[in-house]
Design a protein around this motif. Structure first.
Motif, PDB file in Angstrom:
ATOM      1  N   ALA A  95       0.714  -1.250   0.000  1.00 20.30           N
ATOM      2  CA  ALA A  95      -0.100   0.053  -0.097  1.00 20.30           C
ATOM      3  C   ALA A  95       0.938   1.415  -0.035  1.00 20.30           C
ATOM      4  CB  ALA A  95      -1.061   0.057   1.010  1.00 20.30           C
ATOM      5  N   PRO A  96       1.445   1.566  -1.091  1.00 23.35           N
ATOM      6  CA  PRO A  96       2.277   2.874  -1.076  1.00 23.35           C
ATOM      7  C   PRO A  96       1.509   3.920  -1.555  1.00 23.35           C
ATOM      8  CG  PRO A  96       2.422   1.661  -3.191  1.00 23.35           C
ATOM      9  CD  PRO A  96       1.730   0.790  -2.148  1.00 23.35           C
ATOM     10  N   ARG A  97       1.912   5.171  -0.940  1.00 24.15           N
ATOM     11  CA  ARG A  97       1.215   6.350  -1.072  1.00 24.15           C
ATOM     12  C   ARG A  97       1.847   7.343  -1.813  1.00 24.15           C
ATOM     13  NH1 ARG A  97      -1.061   7.343   5.261  1.00 24.15           N
ATOM     14  NH2 ARG A  97      -2.001   5.024   5.625  1.00 24.15           N
ATOM     15  N   ASN A  98       1.197   8.319  -2.284  1.00 21.88           N
ATOM     16  CA  ASN A  98       1.589   9.524  -2.955  1.00 21.88           C
ATOM     17  C   ASN A  98       2.664   9.209  -3.989  1.00 21.88           C
ATOM     18  OD1 ASN A  98      -0.127  11.253  -1.496  1.00 21.88           O
ATOM     19  ND2 ASN A  98       1.136  11.116   0.259  1.00 21.88           N
ATOM     20  N   CYS A  99       3.867   9.649  -3.770  1.00 22.60           N
ATOM     21  CA  CYS A  99       4.861   9.682  -4.926  1.00 22.60           C
ATOM     22  C   CYS A  99       5.470   7.977  -4.971  1.00 22.60           C
ATOM     23  CB  CYS A  99       6.238  10.560  -4.738  1.00 22.60           C
ATOM     24  SG  CYS A  99       5.912  12.209  -5.157  1.00 22.60           S
ATOM     25  N   ASP A 100       5.125   7.457  -3.767  1.00 22.43           N
ATOM     26  CA  ASP A 100       5.795   5.970  -3.921  1.00 22.43           C
ATOM     27  C   ASP A 100       4.589   5.157  -4.779  1.00 22.43           C
ATOM     28  OD1 ASP A 100       8.155   6.238  -2.454  1.00 22.43           O
ATOM     29  OD2 ASP A 100       6.939   6.142  -0.482  1.00 22.43           O
ATOM     30  N   ALA A 101       3.483   5.503  -4.366  1.00 20.47           N
ATOM     31  CA  ALA A 101       2.407   4.930  -5.441  1.00 20.47           C
ATOM     32  C   ALA A 101       2.535   5.055  -6.933  1.00 20.47           C
ATOM     33  CB  ALA A 101       0.952   5.563  -4.831  1.00 20.47           C
ATOM     34  N   ALA A 102       2.888   6.508  -7.142  1.00 25.64           N
ATOM     35  CA  ALA A 102       3.096   6.825  -8.521  1.00 25.64           C
ATOM     36  C   ALA A 102       4.199   6.098  -9.181  1.00 25.64           C
ATOM     37  CB  ALA A 102       3.402   8.455  -8.387  1.00 25.64           C
ATOM     38  N   ARG A 103       5.327   6.057  -8.126  1.00 22.58           N
ATOM     39  CA  ARG A 103       6.415   5.197  -8.421  1.00 22.58           C
ATOM     40  C   ARG A 103       6.108   3.611  -9.126  1.00 22.58           C
ATOM     41  NH1 ARG A 103       9.279   6.676  -4.929  1.00 22.58           N
ATOM     42  NH2 ARG A 103      10.967   8.097  -5.912  1.00 22.58           N
ATOM     43  N   GLN A 104       5.302   3.143  -8.247  1.00 24.56           N
ATOM     44  CA  GLN A 104       4.623   1.918  -8.539  1.00 24.56           C
ATOM     45  C   GLN A 104       4.196   1.580  -9.704  1.00 24.56           C
ATOM     46  OE1 GLN A 104       5.424  -1.112  -6.998  1.00 24.56           O
ATOM     47  NE2 GLN A 104       3.629  -2.363  -7.783  1.00 24.56           N
ATOM     48  N   LEU A 105       3.191   2.581 -10.029  1.00 23.59           N
ATOM     49  CA  LEU A 105       2.659   2.483 -11.426  1.00 23.59           C
ATOM     50  C   LEU A 105       3.492   2.662 -12.432  1.00 23.59           C
ATOM     51  CD1 LEU A 105      -0.108   2.228 -13.162  1.00 23.59           C
ATOM     52  CD2 LEU A 105      -0.192   4.845 -12.723  1.00 23.59           C
ATOM     53  N   TYR A 106       4.405   3.625 -12.601  1.00 20.38           N
ATOM     54  CA  TYR A 106       5.467   3.903 -13.339  1.00 20.38           C
ATOM     55  C   TYR A 106       6.048   2.818 -13.516  1.00 20.38           C
ATOM     56  CZ  TYR A 106       4.705   9.120 -13.380  1.00 20.38           C
ATOM     57  OH  TYR A 106       4.243  10.454 -13.507  1.00 20.38           O
ATOM     58  N   ARG A 107       6.720   2.024 -12.627  1.00 20.40           N
ATOM     59  CA  ARG A 107       7.450   0.920 -12.740  1.00 20.40           C
ATOM     60  C   ARG A 107       6.600  -0.223 -13.465  1.00 20.40           C
ATOM     61  NH1 ARG A 107      12.191   0.135 -10.175  1.00 20.40           N
ATOM     62  NH2 ARG A 107      11.828  -2.110  -9.974  1.00 20.40           N
ATOM     63  N   VAL A 108       5.315  -0.471 -12.929  1.00 23.80           N
ATOM     64  CA  VAL A 108       4.601  -1.319 -13.800  1.00 23.80           C
ATOM     65  C   VAL A 108       4.343  -1.574 -15.246  1.00 23.80           C
ATOM     66  CG1 VAL A 108       2.175  -2.018 -13.721  1.00 23.80           C
ATOM     67  CG2 VAL A 108       3.174  -2.046 -11.535  1.00 23.80           C
ATOM     68  N   VAL A 109       4.024  -0.188 -15.507  1.00 30.12           N
ATOM     69  CA  VAL A 109       3.875   0.364 -16.942  1.00 30.12           C
ATOM     70  C   VAL A 109       5.130   0.084 -17.713  1.00 30.12           C
ATOM     71  CG1 VAL A 109       3.079   2.006 -18.728  1.00 30.12           C
ATOM     72  CG2 VAL A 109       2.007   1.965 -16.319  1.00 30.12           C
ATOM     73  N   SER A 110       6.333   0.437 -17.129  1.00 31.14           N
ATOM     74  CA  SER A 110       7.814   0.303 -17.732  1.00 31.14           C
ATOM     75  C   SER A 110       7.843  -1.223 -18.154  1.00 31.14           C
ATOM     76  CB  SER A 110       8.691   1.212 -16.990  1.00 31.14           C
ATOM     77  OG  SER A 110       8.327   2.478 -17.022  1.00 31.14           O
ATOM     78  N   GLY A 111       7.314  -2.091 -17.266  1.00 26.73           N
ATOM     79  CA  GLY A 111       7.879  -3.500 -17.230  1.00 26.73           C
ATOM     80  C   GLY A 111       8.799  -3.789 -16.272  1.00 26.73           C
ATOM     81  N   LEU A 112       9.154  -2.935 -15.230  1.00 27.39           N
ATOM     82  CA  LEU A 112      10.081  -3.184 -14.339  1.00 27.39           C
ATOM     83  C   LEU A 112       9.785  -4.241 -13.287  1.00 27.39           C
ATOM     84  CD1 LEU A 112      11.820   0.231 -14.184  1.00 27.39           C
ATOM     85  CD2 LEU A 112      13.028  -1.659 -14.942  1.00 27.39           C
ATOM     86  N   GLU A 113       8.185  -4.371 -13.273  1.00 27.58           N
ATOM     87  CA  GLU A 113       7.615  -5.130 -12.022  1.00 27.58           C
ATOM     88  C   GLU A 113       7.254  -6.540 -12.757  1.00 27.58           C
ATOM     89  OE1 GLU A 113       7.439  -4.574  -8.683  1.00 27.58           O
ATOM     90  OE2 GLU A 113       8.925  -2.993  -9.212  1.00 27.58           O
ATOM     91  N   SER A 114       7.213  -6.565 -13.963  1.00 26.79           N
ATOM     92  CA  SER A 114       6.813  -7.810 -14.419  1.00 26.79           C
ATOM     93  C   SER A 114       7.554  -8.969 -14.234  1.00 26.79           C
ATOM     94  CB  SER A 114       6.795  -7.551 -15.933  1.00 26.79           C
ATOM     95  OG  SER A 114       5.925  -6.530 -16.219  1.00 26.79           O
TER      96      SER A 114
END
Length: 454
Positions: A95-114
């Motif tokens: 449950a990241p918040r604010n910029c940490d939550a944004a970072r999670q989405l950015y990493r997901v879309v970039s394929g870094l969390e795949s």
């Protein structure tokens, strides 16, 4: 609440890194499920905006609201969907918040969390999830900015780095696994693909590269299945004929959005008796799973699910570390842009409110003391007013400087404290306009097209 009364950004999610497929499939959401969940959330008093993403490897919900209350509300609804207690589900969630939550989405879309670093499917899956939320009317200023910027970041990562080279995907890994088990010459094998979504199309492409002609089994998207079959020289069959197709197949790859298993153990047992010992390879890359796990216990059946592919991924994961580092650098660069924008959501309205509060106090004090200088000339009155405003401005100068320089990670709480300290009203100001033509260019066509989720 921070964000000038609009709330904070929160991501509540589960992925292949935190839970096995048996848990993830219980939280899988169809497009309609995503829209319904987000609509239910924004109808509450604790969530203002919501977007849900659900793929074979993750379910994540991004919301804007009071972070504590929103997390509790969202966790309860997800637990209800999964048929479990919130306390049990919470163990596998992040449950990241604010910029940490944004970072999670950015990493997901970039394929870094795949599961397969750099895979490209997640970009389209995220885009469709965002489009579905737009259609449902559950997005807002913050999530609109977040998702358009994240999608732009994903494009930048793939254009500026080689992290996606080699067409690495779950589909290609599934075909690689089939080749390892059934032998290098897959062209001699009968292959059946169940489903006609994006993953099935990618699987067909990978098989076509091996010279395989596939049979597509699909009811819901029969037209799409025929279109894919024409492209790759295959044919189409209905789910009604699935037992016959299973009796003839060597390899079956299944990837549908069905909420229930398509291949049951009892039905497959009958098929295996007809096959008279001929081996059958089942690769289930759907979440929820399309194949009853008990099928793997039948004689002659080899069954792999999405988590089993992780072993193959581990053997084939040779993404150059330099590419990952470069991709992460792009993400962090974009996160700083988002952080500056988020900071303005808090700081600029607060500074404006602080100045307005000071002007109000000056006007009140002057009005309360107007009778004390009846003999003062208009020039003297102007001097008194200027002196009062000068004192106010000097008093607020240092707080203003400090607010403008708050730390991006801890700034939301400090801005909120300043609002409380000075007794500023919790209004919902206009979101500041920040030039970002690339992001805006993505928002408009998304709104026109509406949802087109698989």
């Amino acid at each position: 609440m921070s964000q000038g009364g609009g709330g904070e950004l929160l991501c509540l999610g589960i992925s292949h890194k935190t839970a096995p497929v048996a848990v993830r499939e219980r939280l899988a959401l169809t497009v309609k499920d995503q829209q319904a969940l987000c609509a239910e959330l924004v109808a509450t008093d604790v969530v203002r905006e919501a977007v849900a993403i659900s793929t074979c490897n993750r379910t994540e919900v991004y919301v804007v609201g009071d972070p504590v209350s929103a997390e509790t509300e969202l966790l309860g609804r997800l637990a209800q969907h999964a048929g479990t207690r919130p306390t049990e589900l919470a163990e596998a969630m992040y449950a990241p918040r604010n910029c940490d939550a944004a970072r999670q989405l950015y990493r997901v879309v970039s394929g870094l969390e795949s599961m397969i670093v750099g895979e490209a499917e997640i970009q389209g899956q995220t885009k469709r999830a965002y489009e579905a939320a737009l259609e449902a009317g559950t997005t807002g200023p913050l999530t609109n900015r977040l998702f358009t910027a994240a999608l732009q970041t994903g494009k930048r990562v793939r254009s500026e780095t080689a992290i996606g080279e080699g067409r690495g995907s779950v589909s290609s890994v599934a075909v690689s696994l089939a080749r390892d088990i059934m032998g290098p010459d897959l062209a001699k094998r009968d292959v059946v693909i169940i489903g006609a979504g994006e993953t099935s199309e990618l699987t067909a492409q990978a098989l076509a590269d091996e010279g395989v002609r596939t049979i597509f089994v699909a009811n819901r998207h029969a037209d799409r299945a025929r279109s894919i079959a024409e492209r790759f020289g295959g044919s189409v069959s209905s789910l009604h004929d699935l037992p016959d197709r299973l009796a003839e197949a060597d390899i079956v790859v299944s990837s549908t959005a069905s909420p229930h298993p398509i291949i049951g153990v009892d039905e497959l047992a009958v098929v295996m008796r007809e096959r008279e010992g001929a081996p059958l390879l089942l690769i289930d890359i759907a979440v929820p799973r399309d194949v009853d796990p008990a099928c793997g216990e039948l004689d002659g059946v080899t069954l792999y699910d999405i988590d089993d592919l992780q072993q193959v991924v581990t053997r084939t994961r040779e993404v150059r570390e330099a590419e990952r580092v470069q991709a992460e650098g792009v993400v962090e660069d974009e996160i700083q842009r988002f952080a500056r924008w988020m900071g303005q959501l808090d700081v600029m309205p607060t500074i404006a409110a602080l100045r307005e509060h000071g002007d109000t106090i000056v006007d009140q004090v002057l009005a309360e003391n107007a009778g004390r200088w009846e003999s003062a000339s208009p020039r003297d009155r102007a001097r008194i007013e200027a002196l009062a405003k000068s004192v106010m401005q000097r008093l607020l100068h240092e707080p203003t400087i400090r607010l403008k320089s708050v730390d991006r990670d801890g700034g939301h709480g400090r801005v909120q404290f300043a609002r409380e300290l000075f007794g500023l009203a919790e209004g919902v100001p206009e979101v500041p306009e920040v030039a970002d033509a690339a992001a805006e260019a993505d928002v408009r066509p998304l709104r026109r097209r509406g949802a087109s989720g698989q």
